[in-house]
Design a protein around this motif. Structure first.
Motif, PDB file in Angstrom:
ATOM      1  N   CYS A 111      70.292  38.104  44.146  1.00 56.18           N
ATOM      2  CA  CYS A 111      70.909  36.860  45.200  1.00 56.18           C
ATOM      3  C   CYS A 111      72.345  36.450  44.592  1.00 56.18           C
ATOM      4  CB  CYS A 111      70.511  36.269  46.155  1.00 56.18           C
ATOM      5  SG  CYS A 111      69.541  36.605  46.950  1.00 56.18           S
ATOM      6  N   ASP A 112      72.683  35.912  43.397  1.00 57.49           N
ATOM      7  CA  ASP A 112      73.066  34.821  42.814  1.00 57.49           C
ATOM      8  C   ASP A 112      74.319  36.130  42.643  1.00 57.49           C
ATOM      9  OD1 ASP A 112      71.511  33.052  41.659  1.00 57.49           O
ATOM     10  OD2 ASP A 112      71.980  32.278  43.612  1.00 57.49           O
ATOM     11  N   ALA A 113      73.848  36.979  42.077  1.00 59.80           N
ATOM     12  CA  ALA A 113      74.956  38.167  41.572  1.00 59.80           C
ATOM     13  C   ALA A 113      75.402  38.863  42.046  1.00 59.80           C
ATOM     14  CB  ALA A 113      74.199  39.102  41.000  1.00 59.80           C
ATOM     15  N   HIS A 114      75.225  38.774  43.264  1.00 62.85           N
ATOM     16  CA  HIS A 114      75.727  39.585  45.292  1.00 62.85           C
ATOM     17  C   HIS A 114      76.379  38.581  45.582  1.00 62.85           C
ATOM     18  CE1 HIS A 114      75.803  41.436  49.333  1.00 62.85           C
ATOM     19  NE2 HIS A 114      75.200  40.355  49.573  1.00 62.85           N
ATOM     20  N   GLU A 115      76.131  37.402  45.760  1.00 58.50           N
ATOM     21  CA  GLU A 115      77.652  36.419  46.167  1.00 58.50           C
ATOM     22  C   GLU A 115      78.845  36.417  45.611  1.00 58.50           C
ATOM     23  OE1 GLU A 115      77.712  31.614  47.364  1.00 58.50           O
ATOM     24  OE2 GLU A 115      75.708  32.678  46.854  1.00 58.50           O
ATOM     25  N   LEU A 387      86.296  48.154  50.006  1.00 56.27           N
ATOM     26  CA  LEU A 387      85.445  49.155  51.228  1.00 56.27           C
ATOM     27  C   LEU A 387      84.720  49.696  51.307  1.00 56.27           C
ATOM     28  CD1 LEU A 387      88.351  48.880  54.199  1.00 56.27           C
ATOM     29  CD2 LEU A 387      85.820  46.956  54.146  1.00 56.27           C
ATOM     30  N   LYS A 388      84.399  50.929  50.329  1.00 52.29           N
ATOM     31  CA  LYS A 388      83.052  51.145  49.385  1.00 52.29           C
ATOM     32  C   LYS A 388      82.174  50.439  48.886  1.00 52.29           C
ATOM     33  CE  LYS A 388      86.128  55.444  50.076  1.00 52.29           C
ATOM     34  NZ  LYS A 388      86.532  56.773  49.836  1.00 52.29           N
ATOM     35  N   PHE A 389      82.725  49.561  47.639  1.00 52.15           N
ATOM     36  CA  PHE A 389      82.199  49.016  46.796  1.00 52.15           C
ATOM     37  C   PHE A 389      80.841  47.864  47.507  1.00 52.15           C
ATOM     38  CE2 PHE A 389      80.145  47.042  44.367  1.00 52.15           C
ATOM     39  CZ  PHE A 389      80.344  45.528  43.822  1.00 52.15           C
ATOM     40  N   LEU A 390      81.802  47.497  49.253  1.00 55.40           N
ATOM     41  CA  LEU A 390      81.402  45.883  49.850  1.00 55.40           C
ATOM     42  C   LEU A 390      80.541  47.420  50.735  1.00 55.40           C
ATOM     43  CD1 LEU A 390      84.275  44.365  50.648  1.00 55.40           C
ATOM     44  CD2 LEU A 390      82.767  43.772  49.188  1.00 55.40           C
ATOM     45  N   GLU A 391      81.022  48.700  51.282  1.00 57.75           N
ATOM     46  CA  GLU A 391      78.928  48.564  52.485  1.00 57.75           C
ATOM     47  C   GLU A 391      78.364  49.358  50.945  1.00 57.75           C
ATOM     48  OE1 GLU A 391      79.358  53.217  54.892  1.00 57.75           O
ATOM     49  OE2 GLU A 391      81.246  52.467  53.282  1.00 57.75           O
ATOM     50  N   ARG A 392      78.184  50.276  50.370  1.00 58.13           N
ATOM     51  CA  ARG A 392      77.294  49.980  48.848  1.00 58.13           C
ATOM     52  C   ARG A 392      76.357  48.864  48.654  1.00 58.13           C
ATOM     53  NH1 ARG A 392      81.053  52.828  46.395  1.00 58.13           N
ATOM     54  NH2 ARG A 392      81.024  51.362  44.194  1.00 58.13           N
ATOM     55  N   CYS A 393      77.290  47.627  48.490  1.00 60.80           N
ATOM     56  CA  CYS A 393      76.257  45.972  48.760  1.00 60.80           C
ATOM     57  C   CYS A 393      75.993  45.529  49.602  1.00 60.80           C
ATOM     58  CB  CYS A 393      77.464  45.436  48.231  1.00 60.80           C
ATOM     59  SG  CYS A 393      78.172  45.356  46.372  1.00 60.80           S
ATOM     60  N   GLU A 394      76.082  45.906  50.832  1.00 61.55           N
ATOM     61  CA  GLU A 394      75.491  45.271  52.032  1.00 61.55           C
ATOM     62  C   GLU A 394      74.511  46.402  51.988  1.00 61.55           C
ATOM     63  OE1 GLU A 394      75.803  43.127  53.802  1.00 61.55           O
ATOM     64  OE2 GLU A 394      74.251  42.943  55.519  1.00 61.55           O
ATOM     65  N   LEU A 395      74.333  47.646  52.011  1.00 65.23           N
ATOM     66  CA  LEU A 395      73.692  48.589  51.701  1.00 65.23           C
ATOM     67  C   LEU A 395      72.438  48.050  51.167  1.00 65.23           C
ATOM     68  CD1 LEU A 395      72.201  50.739  53.356  1.00 65.23           C
ATOM     69  CD2 LEU A 395      72.898  51.868  51.498  1.00 65.23           C
ATOM     70  N   ASP A 396      72.795  47.878  49.589  1.00 64.76           N
ATOM     71  CA  ASP A 396      71.459  47.154  49.048  1.00 64.76           C
ATOM     72  C   ASP A 396      70.566  46.168  49.361  1.00 64.76           C
ATOM     73  OD1 ASP A 396      72.313  49.683  47.374  1.00 64.76           O
ATOM     74  OD2 ASP A 396      73.268  48.848  45.936  1.00 64.76           O
ATOM     75  N   ARG A 397      71.326  45.001  49.908  1.00 63.24           N
ATOM     76  CA  ARG A 397      71.200  44.264  50.302  1.00 63.24           C
ATOM     77  C   ARG A 397      70.258  44.101  50.884  1.00 63.24           C
ATOM     78  NH1 ARG A 397      71.560  39.624  53.991  1.00 63.24           N
ATOM     79  NH2 ARG A 397      72.621  41.620  55.984  1.00 63.24           N
TER      80      ARG A 397
END
Length: 861
Positions: A111-115, A387-397
């Motif tokens: 969670c810290d890394a994602h934030e 945007l592409k990176f954040l989409e992967r991040c949200e899916l990983d979350r």
């Protein structure tokens, strides 16, 4: 399903990204909530285990009970219960430790890394957007300065013209004492010029009368005094910067201190204030920086100026041209500049100086626009990557939360089988989590718009468009190229036609328009051809074929208005919202013809060229329905966009359905559009005499020949009668395009015949042969006699010839014909000749030929 890269764009870039980061920050809070639940459950299990472990020692402290009875059955039952309590305590402590090891500790680190990832992306994009906005504001100021300089140049040129006319028309005469004095004339002229002057203060523009009232109120309200400066002396009529800012916030409703400082800087630029006691001329909200009100402010406001009393102290004027500009000794730099010692252009006239300043401001404005365009391209590239990176991040979350719930339930289920019902329910909850569905829900409910870049173009004062290609109005670009279709579209489609055979297989050729090309690569090609000038095929050959196709889609996206104008979007919406009936398809095609006829000729011709290219690509590569759907979906935002993107328009498929109809009914639609444009042009170039327009075009040429014969007979019977009317100009008629070798993918702006399309694989035609052998043969074959061959000497047409030959040779039956708009007599006794009956009908539409190459003639109108 659309992704982040196609969903969170807005005109100012910040609005769409703000919605996205709001949802991503919400996801960060959701992670913390899940982590809090897991941590508190571990603490509860640990506390419960400790309480269970305290039961047995507390019971052992009681003496005189089961300790005295070793063999009773009641003692064994008690010992079993006591042991179960100790085992339960160990199990619950094990659950607490498992939750910490498998859920809390790893998920907390994740969670810290994602934030951190989300925050870094947000900070970087905010920095880029702020830089883009600052440059946009700078471009606005540069544009304003450039236009102001151009106006001054025009004014001084008009003054010079008037001065020269006065000198030429009025001879020199001795001075007349009764004539008005020259200074009075100059004052009146200056007053008229001042009355017509417009001042830009802050974000508003004011006329002279409004500025007079503002300055009068400021001079009577703001505190003024004297400021002593070492060496230089004492300055009168000075005010502190903080006093001026306080006045602006109180009386001019400035929203912030920075905006008030901008207004103060504009007062300095307009010659009402100047900084004293410091180097430079910058306005700041400071009580230690003083600004002197210049005589221009007092003169314009009509307020008396406080001046220095007469003294014996020798003082130098601040400016030799106007000694009253300052009551004290001016700065050394101003004094030297006044004497011309620090002037780079000593022999420059005022007109030359204004022209030079106009050129300099024009260059700065151009440079500012280019820099803004570079920043915009870099910003769009960064936004697309993030945007592409954040989409992967949200899916990983979402997947991580699903894993956490599974691990959380597993730690309990593996230790305490008695809690199986609770575990089953938790697993059911875990199975109901669908990351892809949650992501689709986020996109469906929080999308702000598709990728639609807004280009800030260079606006030339004289309406020239030779500096940029992208973002310029389509008709303006076509007029600059002197073509009906802009050269960039013609060159790109021609390049693609020539390079389709080089690709391996029809799948690769179809995939050219569906490959996702990196935006940075597309912008690289865009930068090479975005100069407002024509470019060669070698420039495009430096990039791969999908990049060339991608830059064409980017060009259509960056147009100020879509290819099918947004003004007809509501009409097209109504067309496709009408309930379907049996005759709906034919009626829809008819209404589409009428709707598209409202577009400009340049838009129609460009749309025709693009649709011709895509339909031929579909036919010659034997594309299936799935590819047609994907191609239409990809081209929809390039062809038709609403004027304002809303949550309703994002879900509408009207642009997609329009492209499908253009694919399916291209021949009838564009044939009718061409006929409408021909009729409208004919009505504009002919005489004003009313003439009924025939709706039957089948025998138009035969009727024209009959009319010519009747005129010739009348001229023979009455030689002094009215002369024959000239034939309509054929310059806009284009029967067939001529040019070099025919290719399989020509560009045509004129519609082809509405015959059945033959689906033939390019791979089967191009196998083992050179590119010149990739021509598509006509449906009638390659054999047959020449179309203009005559039989014998009587001028009759061969019996086996096609009707087209008879139509074109029917002119030989007349004694007169028209060439290049002029009447040419073939025989001397033409009037007495017996007219023959016309053969066949007019060849109004050329037969379909898959190898016709576009020759885009210059635009005459």
């Amino acid at each position: 399903m659309p992704g982040f890269a196609d969903s969170f764009w807005s005109a100012d870039y910040a609005a769409g990204l703000g919605v996205l980061f709001g949802k991503l920050q919400q996801g960060v809070q959701e992670n913390r909530q899940v982590l809090t639940v897991a941590r508190m459950r571990a603490e509860a299990e640990e506390l419960y285990g400790q309480k269970l472990g305290d039961i047995a020692p507390a019971a052992d402290k009681l003496t005189g009970g089961f300790a005295r009875d070793d063999g009773a059955s009641v003692r064994k039952a008690y010992d079993g219960v006591r042991t179960e309590m100790e085992d339960a305590a160990k199990n619950h402590k094990k659950i607490a430790q498992s939750i910490r090891d498998l859920v809390v500790n790893p998920f907390a680190r994740w969670c810290d890394a994602h934030e951190t990832r989300i925050q870094e992306s947000q900070d970087e994009l905010q920095t880029r957007i702020k830089a883009h906005d600052r440059q946009a504001e700078a471009v606005k100021k540069l544009r304003s300065n450039y236009f102001n300089k151009c106006r001054l140049v025009e004014d001084i040129e008009e003054e010079n013209k008037m001065a020269f006319q006065t000198a030429e028309t009025s001879p020199k005469q001795p001075p007349n004492p009764n004539a008005p004095a020259i200074p009075e004339i100059k004052v009146s002229e200056n007053k008229e010029e001042e009355d017509d002057e417009i001042y830009e203060i802050g974000d508003e523009t004011y006329h002279t009368e409004a500025v007079k009232k503002i300055l009068e109120h400021m001079l009577n309200t703001i505190k003024m005094g004297e400021t002593k400066v070492p060496i230089l002396g004492t300055y009168l009529n000075t005010s502190a910067g903080s006093d001026i800012v306080e006045y602006l916030q109180r009386y001019m409703n400035t929203t912030s201190v920075s905006y008030a400082e901008r207004i103060g800087q504009d007062l300095i630029m307009n010659g009402f204030l100047r900084l004293v006691g410091n180097v430079g001329n910058t306005f700041a909200n400071s009580s230690r920086m003083y600004y002197q009100w210049k005589p221009k402010a007092f003169q314009l406001a009509g307020v008396p100026e406080k001046k220095n009393p007469m003294s014996r102290t020798f003082s130098l004027p601040a400016s030799p041209e106007n000694a009253a500009d300052s009551p004290v000794i001016g700065a050394v730099g101003e004094y030297l500049q006044g004497w011309g010692l620090n002037n780079q252009y000593p022999n420059e006239t005022p007109a030359d100086r204004l022209r030079r300043e106009a050129r300099e401001t024009d260059d700065k404005y151009k440079a500012g626009v280019r820099k803004l365009d570079e920043l915009r391209c870099e910003l769009e590239e960064a936004i697309l990557v993030h945007l592409k990176f954040l989409e992967r991040c949200e899916l990983d979350r979402l997947k991580a939360i699903k894993t956490v719930v599974l691990d959380f339930s597993g730690t309990i289920g593996n230790v305490i089988p008695s809690l199986q019902a609770t575990v089953d329910r938790m697993i059911l909850y875990q199975e109901t989590v669908q990351p892809e569905g949650d992501l689709r829900y986020l996109l469906e409910n929080y999308r702000t718009g598709q990728f639609a870049p807004k280009v800030v173009t260079y606006e030339n004062y004289y309406n020239k468009v030779d500096e940029q290609t992208f973002g310029v109005d389509l008709e303006a670009r076509a007029r600059a190229d002197k073509k009906r279709v802009p050269l960039i579209i013609t060159n790109i489609l021609t390049y693609l036609d020539n390079h389709y055979p080089d690709l391996e297989g029809d799948d690769a050729r179809r995939g050219v328009w569906l490959v996702e090309v990196p935006l940075a690569q597309t912008h690289k090609l865009r930068a090479k051809i975005n100069d407002g000038k024509s470019f060669t095929q070698e420039t495009l050959s430096e990039f791969d074929v999908p990049t060339v196709a991608s830059v064409l889609k980017l060009y259509l996206l960056e147009l100020p208005d879509s290819l099918v104008s947004s003004h007809v979007y509501e009409i097209i919406r109504t067309i496709y919202n009408t309930p379907a009936t049996d005759a709906s398809e034919a009626a829809r095609v008819n209404v589409l013809q009428q709707t598209l006829s409202q577009l400009r000729l340049t838009n129609i011709a460009t749309l025709d060229a693009c649709m011709n290219h895509f339909t031929r690509l579909i036919d010659l590569t034997s594309a299936d329905e799935q590819y047609v759907v994907a191609l239409a979906t990809s081209l929809a935002p390039c062809i038709l966009r609403p004027r304002t993107e809303t949550s309703l328009t994002m879900e509408e498929k009207h642009a997609y359905r329009l492209i499908r109809d253009l694919f399916e009914h291209k021949g009838p639609i564009f044939s009718e559009l061409k006929r409408m444009s021909t009729l409208s042009h004919s009505s504009s170039v002919t005489s004003n005499r009313p003439r009924a327009i025939s709706t039957d075009e089948s025998n138009r040429r035969a009727h024209m020949e009959e009319r010519q014969r009747a005129l010739l007979e009348k001229a023979g019977a009455n030689p002094r009668g009215r002369a024959t009317s000239p034939a309509p100009s054929p310059r806009h008629r284009r029967d067939r395009s001529v040019g070099g070798p025919e290719t399989r993918f020509p560009i045509q702006t004129s519609p082809t015949a509405t015959t059945d399309r033959h689906r033939t694989s390019m791979a089967s035609l191009a196998g083992g042969v050179k590119r010149s052998s990739l021509e598509v043969p006509d449906s009638a074959g390659s054999g047959g006699p020449p179309p203009n061959e005559l039989n014998g000497t009587n001028g009759d047409v061969k019996a086996e010839a096609e009707p087209i030959v008879e139509k074109r040779n029917s002119l030989n039956r007349n004694s007169a014909r028209f060439e290049r708009g002029r009447r040419v007599t073939l025989t001397s006794n033409a009037a007495a000749a017996t007219p023959a009956e016309p053969i066949g009908e007019e060849d109004s539409t050329p037969t379909e030929s898959h190898g016709v190459t576009l020759t885009d003639k210059p635009m005459d109108d």
